[in-house]
Design an enzyme around this catalytic site. Sequence first.
Site, PDB file in Angstrom:
ATOM      1  CG  HIS A 109      -1.833   1.174   1.313  1.00  0.00           C
ATOM      2  ND1 HIS A 109      -3.179   1.027   1.575  1.00  0.00           N
ATOM      3  CD2 HIS A 109      -1.647   2.506   1.155  1.00  0.00           C
ATOM      4  CE1 HIS A 109      -3.757   2.214   1.575  1.00  0.00           C
ATOM      5  NE2 HIS A 109      -2.844   3.142   1.337  1.00  0.00           N
ATOM      6  CG  ASP A 145      -1.627   4.726   4.098  1.00  0.00           C
ATOM      7  OD1 ASP A 145      -1.673   5.207   2.949  1.00  0.00           O
ATOM      8  OD2 ASP A 145      -2.432   5.027   5.002  1.00  0.00           O
ATOM      9  CG  HIS A 168      -9.863   4.199   3.623  1.00  0.00           C
ATOM     10  ND1 HIS A 168      -8.676   4.891   3.718  1.00  0.00           N
ATOM     11  CD2 HIS A 168     -10.612   4.616   4.675  1.00  0.00           C
ATOM     12  CE1 HIS A 168      -8.713   5.682   4.769  1.00  0.00           C
ATOM     13  NE2 HIS A 168      -9.879   5.539   5.366  1.00  0.00           N
ATOM     14  CG  ASN A 222      -5.179   8.489  -3.099  1.00  0.00           C
ATOM     15  OD1 ASN A 222      -4.108   7.989  -3.460  1.00  0.00           O
ATOM     16  ND2 ASN A 222      -5.311   9.091  -1.936  1.00  0.00           N
ATOM     17  CE  LYS A 227      -7.797   2.255  -0.697  1.00  0.00           C
ATOM     18  NZ  LYS A 227      -6.735   2.075   0.256  1.00  0.00           N
ATOM     19  CG  HIS A 253      -4.855   1.973   5.893  1.00  0.00           C
ATOM     20  ND1 HIS A 253      -6.192   1.911   6.154  1.00  0.00           N
ATOM     21  CD2 HIS A 253      -4.725   2.709   4.760  1.00  0.00           C
ATOM     22  CE1 HIS A 253      -6.837   2.584   5.221  1.00  0.00           C
ATOM     23  NE2 HIS A 253      -5.977   3.067   4.354  1.00  0.00           N
ATOM     24  CG  LEU A 270      -7.708  10.275   7.824  1.00  0.00           C
ATOM     25  CD1 LEU A 270      -8.537  10.993   6.781  1.00  0.00           C
ATOM     26  CD2 LEU A 270      -8.508  10.090   9.118  1.00  0.00           C
ATOM     27  CG  HIS A 320      -0.823   7.084  -0.887  1.00  0.00           C
ATOM     28  ND1 HIS A 320      -2.053   7.235  -1.479  1.00  0.00           N
ATOM     29  CD2 HIS A 320      -1.043   6.399   0.270  1.00  0.00           C
ATOM     30  CE1 HIS A 320      -2.981   6.671  -0.721  1.00  0.00           C
ATOM     31  NE2 HIS A 320      -2.393   6.160   0.353  1.00  0.00           N
ATOM     32  CG  LEU A 321       4.775   5.616  -5.729  1.00  0.00           C
ATOM     33  CD1 LEU A 321       5.115   4.762  -6.960  1.00  0.00           C
ATOM     34  CD2 LEU A 321       6.050   5.920  -4.942  1.00  0.00           C
ATOM     35  NE  ARG A 322       0.431  11.846  -2.017  1.00  0.00           N
ATOM     36  CZ  ARG A 322      -0.577  11.388  -1.294  1.00  0.00           C
ATOM     37  NH1 ARG A 322      -1.579  10.728  -1.866  1.00  0.00           N
ATOM     38  NH2 ARG A 322      -0.586  11.563   0.003  1.00  0.00           N
TER      39      ARG A 322
HETATM   40  C1  NCD Z   1      -3.701   8.938   2.258  1.00  0.00           C
HETATM   41  C2  NCD Z   1      -3.300   9.999   1.240  1.00  0.00           C
HETATM   42  O1  NCD Z   1      -2.770  11.030   1.649  1.00  0.00           O
HETATM   43  O2  NCD Z   1      -3.501   9.783   0.039  1.00  0.00           O
HETATM   44  N1  NCD Z   1      -3.678   9.525   3.568  1.00  0.00           N
HETATM   45  C3  NCD Z   1      -3.533   8.869   4.733  1.00  0.00           C
HETATM   46  O3  NCD Z   1      -3.638   9.498   5.779  1.00  0.00           O
HETATM   47  N2  NCD Z   1      -3.273   7.587   4.777  1.00  0.00           N
HETATM   48  C4  NCD Z   1      -5.015   8.362   1.900  1.00  0.00           C
HETATM   49  C5  NCD Z   1      -5.341   7.109   2.649  1.00  0.00           C
HETATM   50  O4  NCD Z   1      -4.708   6.060   2.427  1.00  0.00           O
HETATM   51  O5  NCD Z   1      -6.241   7.134   3.494  1.00  0.00           O
HETATM   52 ZN    ZN Z   2      -3.295   5.076   1.766  1.00  0.00          ZN
END
Ligand code: NCD
Ligand code: ZN
Length: 345
Positions: free
Chosen positions: A14, A248, A137, A42, A100, A175, A220, A16-18
């Site tokens: 899990h 995450d 989620h 996302n 997702k 998570h 989160l 996030h690479l943006r």
């Molecule tokens: C994540 C994000 O910033 O994209 N934020 C987080 O607090 N984990 C989104 C997510 O996985 O809930």
């Molecule tokens: Zn996440």
Amino acid sequence: MTQTLTLRRPDDWHLHLRDGAMLKAVLPESARHFARAIIMPNLVPPVVTAADATAYRDRILAALPEGSAFEPLMTLYLTEHTDPADLRAAAESGLIKAVKLYPAGATTNSHGGVRDLDKVRAVLEAMAELGLPLCIHGEVTMPEVDIFDREAVFIDTVLDPLRRTTPGLRVVMEHITTSEGVAYARAGGPDLAATITTHHLVINRNHILVGGIKPHYYCLPVAKREQHRLALREAATSGDARFFLGTDSAPHMDALKEHACGCAGCFTATNTLSILAEVFEQDGALGKLEAFTSLNGPAFYRLPVNEGTITLTKGDPVAYPSKIDTGEGQVTVFDPGFPLHWRVA
Ligand code: NCD
Ligand code: ZN
């Protein structure tokens, strides 16, 4: 004598690479240690179609450091308009490894998420047939439910009914942050697993709120009471195949974290393995670290374990940068609050 620990090369289930400058800056932090990662969809706008996933995958590969063999495992962001045929083709070609589910409004960039699960029934049935995991989620979003209860309420009112109405659907509880999440994952049978983040093994809600508000500990699902952190530690260090690492790691620019309405997300890619080694050692479970980081995840995702290995060595505390520069702002690296003695060789 130096202590060393050799593990199969780990994966992050899990991440996030943006995109853009942020992608370029944070990708090397994961690619340095991890062979593969499940890439969260996302973005703004989200990755909803096979064509979106192909384009995003190409941008990630183009941003990789020279010579890196890091493999992004792509996902689609489930919406009420997702086309089951597009999703099926994306799964069958090997492009996507999971889908997702964000309940609309649950977290960062989730407004396009699902409001009514009945509208995605055909997609869920196709996924059950394909064996394609649904990464969830797991938080309800109703204003009347306290934020610290949202995961437990989700399990009872959404997750359990969803799994009963879609037999064979393979689900990753993403998570998890509560003892209720741990208990539900343990009781769920072969089609259920759960990821646990690095930071939720380290912080409880006091870390966020006592002695001044700490925006870099806000994520989160929000960290819960100490009893829940201890349940997560027990699950992660148990070796139980249902639990595996999903960091995450969720970078946001400092200006957006240190803000009157700060973004949710902890950025842990840089020092995750050092933190995990310290945590597992503290719990007398170094022998279980490889299961958590490198074996249980591939088993659930029905992928081979990685061929390569990494070696951690124990010594004087390792100094990690406190911030990563993106060229468009800085991202703060998660501070576990204790010294890290294990470094990746
Ligand atoms: C994540 C994000 O910033 O994209 N934020 C987080 O607090 N984990 C989104 C997510 O996985 O809930
Ligand atoms: Zn996440």
